[in-house]
Design a protein around this motif. Structure first.
Motif, PDB file in Angstrom:
ATOM      1  N   GLU A 262     -10.944 -14.853 -10.353  1.00 49.93           N
ATOM      2  CA  GLU A 262     -12.193 -14.155 -10.055  1.00 49.93           C
ATOM      3  C   GLU A 262     -11.945 -12.891  -9.227  1.00 49.93           C
ATOM      4  N   ALA A 263     -10.831 -12.857  -8.520  1.00 48.82           N
ATOM      5  CA  ALA A 263     -10.483 -11.669  -7.739  1.00 48.82           C
ATOM      6  C   ALA A 263      -9.925 -10.556  -8.620  1.00 48.82           C
ATOM      7  N   GLY A 264      -9.665 -10.873  -9.895  1.00 46.54           N
ATOM      8  CA  GLY A 264      -9.177  -9.850 -10.817  1.00 46.54           C
ATOM      9  C   GLY A 264      -7.770 -10.056 -11.303  1.00 46.54           C
ATOM     10  N   ALA A 265      -7.140 -11.175 -10.908  1.00 48.29           N
ATOM     11  CA  ALA A 265      -5.789 -11.452 -11.394  1.00 48.29           C
ATOM     12  C   ALA A 265      -5.820 -11.773 -12.884  1.00 48.29           C
TER      13      ALA A 265
ATOM     14  N   LEU B 103      -7.546   0.028 -10.114  1.00 47.90           N
ATOM     15  CA  LEU B 103      -6.278  -0.430 -10.688  1.00 47.90           C
ATOM     16  C   LEU B 103      -6.544  -1.263 -11.937  1.00 47.90           C
ATOM     17  N   LYS B 104      -5.891  -0.910 -13.025  1.00 49.43           N
ATOM     18  CA  LYS B 104      -6.082  -1.616 -14.292  1.00 49.43           C
ATOM     19  C   LYS B 104      -4.880  -2.459 -14.699  1.00 49.43           C
TER      20      LYS B 104
ATOM     21  N   GLU C 230       0.831  -1.205   0.000  1.00 43.19           N
ATOM     22  CA  GLU C 230       0.000   0.000   0.000  1.00 43.19           C
ATOM     23  C   GLU C 230       0.865   1.255   0.000  1.00 43.19           C
ATOM     24  N   ILE C 231       1.923   1.231   0.804  1.00 43.48           N
ATOM     25  CA  ILE C 231       2.827   2.386   0.860  1.00 43.48           C
ATOM     26  C   ILE C 231       3.473   2.626  -0.503  1.00 43.48           C
TER      27      ILE C 231
ATOM     28  N   ARG D 119      -8.616  -7.948  -5.332  1.00 43.92           N
ATOM     29  CA  ARG D 119     -10.012  -7.554  -5.544  1.00 43.92           C
ATOM     30  C   ARG D 119     -10.242  -6.100  -5.108  1.00 43.92           C
ATOM     31  N   ALA D 120      -9.664  -5.731  -3.964  1.00 44.00           N
ATOM     32  CA  ALA D 120      -9.813  -4.361  -3.469  1.00 44.00           C
ATOM     33  C   ALA D 120      -9.157  -3.358  -4.410  1.00 44.00           C
ATOM     34  N   LEU D 121      -8.001  -3.713  -4.957  1.00 43.02           N
ATOM     35  CA  LEU D 121      -7.317  -2.824  -5.899  1.00 43.02           C
ATOM     36  C   LEU D 121      -8.146  -2.625  -7.164  1.00 43.02           C
ATOM     37  N   ARG D 122      -8.753  -3.690  -7.662  1.00 42.32           N
ATOM     38  CA  ARG D 122      -9.607  -3.580  -8.847  1.00 42.32           C
ATOM     39  C   ARG D 122     -10.799  -2.673  -8.562  1.00 42.32           C
TER      40      ARG D 122
END
Length: 228
Positions: free
Chosen positions: A98-101, A77-78, A42-43, A70-73
């Motif tokens: 499914e989490a966006g990877a 985040l693209k 995160e930092i 998932r939270a980043l998507r």
């Protein structure tokens, strides 16, 4: 330099993370940064660097990498995310995707395979509508042939102008005029260096505060480069 692609490596295995960072930085193709936890990631993400891809471990000391992805998507985040995991069970792979990877790689893996998958994801992303590159004070969107300045104003580019900027960005060094001609126009005896020089002149009129004293698109020896 412009051609070194920022990559974030998030893994709590110090030896593996160190090896990945070392290998990614060997030939200047990538500019790797590292994090050993989600908090450190995160930092890094809030530090002002626009990472072009992320290598993300599933099992981290302060959370699940899939939940983080998932939270980043959800936050917008693209950029490509490749999950790294000790399990290659189908259920785990499905959960990661499914989490966006974008891809999923089970440990232990061969470095060459990881690099091949990373480059494939970056090539795919480059051609998507979400791809952006930082050039001077602008965000460059190749697929839209568009530059956005710091106020959000749009500068429209032609196909050739966008191709010139994209290639110079990726090279990160001076590119001879003849090379640019061959890359952007292909092999065409009817096209001369004057054609390229005309396009560079028009580009500078669009992106330079003072086109006569270029600070972004520079002449270097027998070619052109983008300023760092």
């Amino acid at each position: 330099m412009p051609g070194a692609r920022p990559i974030l490596v998030v893994d709590d295995d110090d030896a593996l993370r160190g090896a990945l960072v070392e290998q990614l930085g060997v030939n200047g193709e990538f500019a790797p940064a590292e994090a050993s936890s989600l908090a450190e990631a995160e930092i890094r993400l809030k530090g002002g660097v626009r990472y072009e891809a992320m290598l993300l471990d599933v099992g981290l000391p302060d959370g699940d990498g899939r939940d983080f992805c998932r939270a980043l998507r959800e936050r917008g985040l693209k950029a490509p995310v490749i999950m790294l995991t000790a399990s290659n069970e189908e259920e785990d792979v499905v959960r990661g995707l499914e989490a966006g990877a974008n891809d999923y790689l089970a440990k232990p893996f061969r470095l060459n395979e990881l690099l091949a998958r990373l480059r494939a994801q970056l090539r795919s992303f480059e051609s998507s509508v979400d791809a952006e590159m930082k050039i001077g004070p602008y965000q460059f969107r190749p697929s839209a042939r568009q530059l956005l300045d710091e106020k959000g104003s749009k500068i429209r580019l032609t196909d050739k102008e966008a191709a010139i900027l994209k290639y110079l960005y990726r090279e990160g060094k001076a590119v001879p005029r003849q090379t640019l001609l061959e890359v952007v126009w292909g092999y065409n005896q009817a096209v001369s260096t004057h054609t390229l020089e005309t396009h560079v002149y028009r580009l500078r009129q669009k992106i330079e505060a003072d086109p006569q004293n270029a600070r972004i698109l520079l002449t270097d020896g027998g070619g052109y480069r983008l300023a760092p």
